[in-house]
Design a protein around this motif. Structure first.
Motif, PDB file in Angstrom:
ATOM      1  N   ILE A 110      63.431  81.953  -9.947  1.00 34.34           N
ATOM      2  CA  ILE A 110      64.067  80.765  -9.454  1.00 34.34           C
ATOM      3  C   ILE A 110      64.295  80.875  -7.895  1.00 34.34           C
ATOM      4  CG2 ILE A 110      66.475  79.733  -9.058  1.00 34.34           C
ATOM      5  CD1 ILE A 110      66.922  80.300 -12.131  1.00 34.34           C
ATOM      6  N   VAL A 111      64.614  82.115  -7.345  1.00 36.58           N
ATOM      7  CA  VAL A 111      64.799  82.367  -5.938  1.00 36.58           C
ATOM      8  C   VAL A 111      63.402  82.162  -5.142  1.00 36.58           C
ATOM      9  CG1 VAL A 111      65.258  84.147  -4.183  1.00 36.58           C
ATOM     10  CG2 VAL A 111      66.834  83.827  -6.165  1.00 36.58           C
ATOM     11  N   ILE A 112      62.444  82.933  -5.675  1.00 40.23           N
ATOM     12  CA  ILE A 112      61.006  83.019  -4.958  1.00 40.23           C
ATOM     13  C   ILE A 112      60.497  81.582  -5.170  1.00 40.23           C
ATOM     14  CG2 ILE A 112      58.821  83.864  -4.970  1.00 40.23           C
ATOM     15  CD1 ILE A 112      60.156  86.338  -6.026  1.00 40.23           C
ATOM     16  N   MET A 113      60.404  80.873  -6.365  1.00 38.52           N
ATOM     17  CA  MET A 113      59.579  79.659  -6.242  1.00 38.52           C
ATOM     18  C   MET A 113      60.419  78.527  -5.496  1.00 38.52           C
ATOM     19  SD  MET A 113      57.089  80.352  -8.055  1.00 38.52           S
ATOM     20  CE  MET A 113      56.422  78.599  -8.039  1.00 38.52           C
ATOM     21  N   ALA A 114      61.789  78.716  -5.443  1.00 34.90           N
ATOM     22  CA  ALA A 114      62.588  77.685  -4.552  1.00 34.90           C
ATOM     23  C   ALA A 114      62.780  78.157  -3.149  1.00 34.90           C
ATOM     24  CB  ALA A 114      64.112  77.647  -5.175  1.00 34.90           C
ATOM     25  N   ARG A 115      61.896  79.155  -2.808  1.00 33.44           N
ATOM     26  CA  ARG A 115      61.617  79.377  -1.366  1.00 33.44           C
ATOM     27  C   ARG A 115      63.058  79.889  -0.930  1.00 33.44           C
ATOM     28  NH1 ARG A 115      56.908  80.613   0.291  1.00 33.44           N
ATOM     29  NH2 ARG A 115      57.041  80.005   2.307  1.00 33.44           N
ATOM     30  N   GLN A 116      63.946  80.443  -1.475  1.00 31.45           N
ATOM     31  CA  GLN A 116      65.428  81.108  -0.911  1.00 31.45           C
ATOM     32  C   GLN A 116      65.246  82.296  -0.327  1.00 31.45           C
ATOM     33  OE1 GLN A 116      67.817  80.492  -4.259  1.00 31.45           O
ATOM     34  NE2 GLN A 116      68.040  78.197  -4.300  1.00 31.45           N
ATOM     35  N   GLN A 117      66.188  82.396   0.594  1.00 32.40           N
ATOM     36  CA  GLN A 117      66.013  83.720   1.408  1.00 32.40           C
ATOM     37  C   GLN A 117      66.617  84.946   0.480  1.00 32.40           C
ATOM     38  OE1 GLN A 117      64.944  84.690   4.245  1.00 32.40           O
ATOM     39  NE2 GLN A 117      64.104  82.776   4.745  1.00 32.40           N
ATOM     40  N   LEU A 118      65.763  85.874   0.105  1.00 36.50           N
ATOM     41  CA  LEU A 118      66.273  86.923  -0.510  1.00 36.50           C
ATOM     42  C   LEU A 118      65.757  88.259   0.183  1.00 36.50           C
ATOM     43  CD1 LEU A 118      67.374  88.111  -3.478  1.00 36.50           C
ATOM     44  CD2 LEU A 118      64.727  88.473  -4.119  1.00 36.50           C
ATOM     45  N   PHE A 119      66.945  89.132   0.298  1.00 40.42           N
ATOM     46  CA  PHE A 119      66.867  90.281   1.469  1.00 40.42           C
ATOM     47  C   PHE A 119      65.587  91.164   1.196  1.00 40.42           C
ATOM     48  CE2 PHE A 119      67.535  94.748   2.478  1.00 40.42           C
ATOM     49  CZ  PHE A 119      67.822  94.635   3.918  1.00 40.42           C
ATOM     50  N   THR A 120      65.240  91.472  -0.160  1.00 40.10           N
ATOM     51  CA  THR A 120      64.106  92.557  -0.408  1.00 40.10           C
ATOM     52  C   THR A 120      62.820  91.841   0.036  1.00 40.10           C
ATOM     53  OG1 THR A 120      64.373  91.803  -2.716  1.00 40.10           O
ATOM     54  CG2 THR A 120      65.180  94.066  -1.949  1.00 40.10           C
ATOM     55  N   GLU A 121      62.756  90.616  -0.263  1.00 44.71           N
ATOM     56  CA  GLU A 121      61.465  89.970   0.295  1.00 44.71           C
ATOM     57  C   GLU A 121      61.101  90.316   1.919  1.00 44.71           C
ATOM     58  OE1 GLU A 121      59.954  86.124  -1.463  1.00 44.71           O
ATOM     59  OE2 GLU A 121      61.899  85.967  -1.689  1.00 44.71           O
ATOM     60  N   ASN A 122      62.241  90.036   2.538  1.00 48.36           N
ATOM     61  CA  ASN A 122      62.349  90.398   4.083  1.00 48.36           C
ATOM     62  C   ASN A 122      62.081  91.405   4.665  1.00 48.36           C
ATOM     63  OD1 ASN A 122      62.728  87.332   4.792  1.00 48.36           O
ATOM     64  ND2 ASN A 122      64.703  87.776   3.976  1.00 48.36           N
ATOM     65  N   THR A 123      62.215  92.529   3.822  1.00 41.51           N
ATOM     66  CA  THR A 123      61.789  93.949   4.229  1.00 41.51           C
ATOM     67  C   THR A 123      60.212  94.006   4.347  1.00 41.51           C
ATOM     68  OG1 THR A 123      61.607  94.747   1.937  1.00 41.51           O
ATOM     69  CG2 THR A 123      63.685  94.949   3.153  1.00 41.51           C
ATOM     70  N   VAL A 124      59.439  93.023   3.702  1.00 44.71           N
ATOM     71  CA  VAL A 124      58.084  93.330   4.341  1.00 44.71           C
ATOM     72  C   VAL A 124      57.610  92.025   4.939  1.00 44.71           C
ATOM     73  CG1 VAL A 124      57.406  92.226   1.828  1.00 44.71           C
ATOM     74  CG2 VAL A 124      55.623  93.396   3.214  1.00 44.71           C
ATOM     75  N   THR A 125      57.883  90.819   4.573  1.00 42.95           N
ATOM     76  CA  THR A 125      57.272  89.479   5.344  1.00 42.95           C
ATOM     77  C   THR A 125      57.759  89.646   6.766  1.00 42.95           C
ATOM     78  OG1 THR A 125      57.758  88.342   3.172  1.00 42.95           O
ATOM     79  CG2 THR A 125      57.499  87.212   5.274  1.00 42.95           C
ATOM     80  N   ALA A 126      59.091  89.901   6.921  1.00 41.54           N
ATOM     81  CA  ALA A 126      59.684  89.745   8.393  1.00 41.54           C
ATOM     82  C   ALA A 126      59.200  90.926   9.230  1.00 41.54           C
ATOM     83  CB  ALA A 126      61.020  89.322   8.348  1.00 41.54           C
ATOM     84  N   VAL A 127      59.029  91.998   8.533  1.00 45.08           N
ATOM     85  CA  VAL A 127      58.716  93.178   9.170  1.00 45.08           C
ATOM     86  C   VAL A 127      57.134  93.301   9.844  1.00 45.08           C
ATOM     87  CG1 VAL A 127      58.022  95.701   8.757  1.00 45.08           C
ATOM     88  CG2 VAL A 127      60.342  94.832   8.097  1.00 45.08           C
ATOM     89  N   LEU A 128      56.417  92.601   9.524  1.00 43.06           N
ATOM     90  CA  LEU A 128      54.933  92.700   9.762  1.00 43.06           C
ATOM     91  C   LEU A 128      54.771  92.018  11.340  1.00 43.06           C
ATOM     92  CD1 LEU A 128      52.817  91.740   6.718  1.00 43.06           C
ATOM     93  CD2 LEU A 128      53.252  93.765   7.552  1.00 43.06           C
TER      94      LEU A 128
END
Length: 309
Positions: A110-128
């Protein structure tokens, strides 16, 4: 071909945008190149695509990030709900463990397909983007994003847990299943929570890296990677917050134990697994490819210029 920006960059502090990320492209007024044909490898194309998404997330308005993160905290509670219902409804057989843990994947889908902000996704996406240009400004923007998203996730998780207890949503059998599932999290030592957080952070980061090339199989990829987290009994800061806060609000656990032994070791593990292990190693190999490509391109341009003379 690299696309030029048609519109001027928004100024920092604009009411509709967040701060601007430092990068070579922003200085040159260009977009990040993501065309695989113009990059040295398919992995480099994936890296640049994720970096572009990371810049967009870093530059989002704080209020928009907060609401998206709260929504993610609420949505991720579907993992506990689905797993608890399956646990309560299925017979107590060895197969129940593997079937009920399919429920763990629902919240992530639900979270990923809805493009909501999940902390553990940001540990790679926003770090690059920060690894690409590690300036003090970029680190400050990254910590701003992490702080807002983590706070929003925990607020959403707390609201969901409180609703499960205060509202007549589920049968006593399902509520008992929630209690049992949540108690299993707290049976771990701080060291076990940390190590579990490292592995789950690495798995989630791997999933994020694979998503751009997954196409129509994204749901299956999310299901597979998060199912590994579930059956491995690994710790995740946001899903675990729903479970542990359920115990806190039901009076089964003092609130201090949410912070320690759960939140701090798990958070540290998720960050290390997703950032310092996966993102750093992935960035290192791609940076080498890109540096060689830029060096060769510069040499080719110099050769062409000399020949023209």
């Amino acid at each position: 071909m690299i696309n030029r920006r048609d519109n001027p960059a928004p100024t920092q502090g604009s009411p509709s945008h967040g701060p601007r990320v430092d990068s070579k492209e922003s200085e040159q007024g260009t977009e990040i190149e993501t065309d695989e044909h113009n990059l040295p490898s398919r992995a480099a194309a994936t890296h640049e695509q994720i970096r572009m998404e990371g810049e967009k997330e870093l530059e989002r308005d704080s209020l928009a990030l907060m609401w998206s993160a709260i929504a993610a905290g609420l949505s991720i509670s579907a993992s506990l709900v689905t797993k608890g219902i399956l646990h309560a409804r299925l017979a107590d057989t060895p197969a129940r463990f593997f079937i009920e843990n399919l429920g763990y994947t629902v919240g992530f889908i639900i979270v990923i397909m809805a493009r909501q902000q999940l902390f553990t996704e940001n540990t790679v996406t926003a770090v690059l983007p920060v690894m690409h240009k590690p300036t003090a400004k970029n680190f400050a923007i990254l910590f701003r994003l992490w702080g807002v998203v983590l706070a929003g996730n925990v607020v959403g998780a707390a609201c969901a847990s409180l609703a499960f207890i205060a509202m007549p949503l589920f049968t006593p059998e399902v509520m008992q299943a929630f209690q049992q599932i949540s108690q299993e999290v707290m049976e771990k030592t701080p060291g076990e929570m940390f190590v579990g957080g490292v592995v789950s952070g690495w798995l989630i980061a791997t999933m994020v890296w694979m998503l751009p090339g997954a196409g129509s199989a994204k749901i299956w990829l999310i299901l597979l990677m998060t199912y590994l987290v579930a059956i491995g009994n690994l710790t995740h800061i946001v899903v675990g917050s729903v479970e542990v806060l359920y115990l806190v609000f039901s009076g089964a656990l003092p609130w201090q134990q949410f912070i320690w032994p759960f939140a701090l070791p798990t958070l540290a593990g998720n960050i290390i697994g997703g950032t310092f292990i996966f993102a750093l190693i992935s960035h290192a190999q791609i940076r080498n490819d890109l540096s060689h490509a830029r060096k060769n391109g510069k040499q080719d341009r110099q050769t062409t210029h000399k020949a023209a003379k």
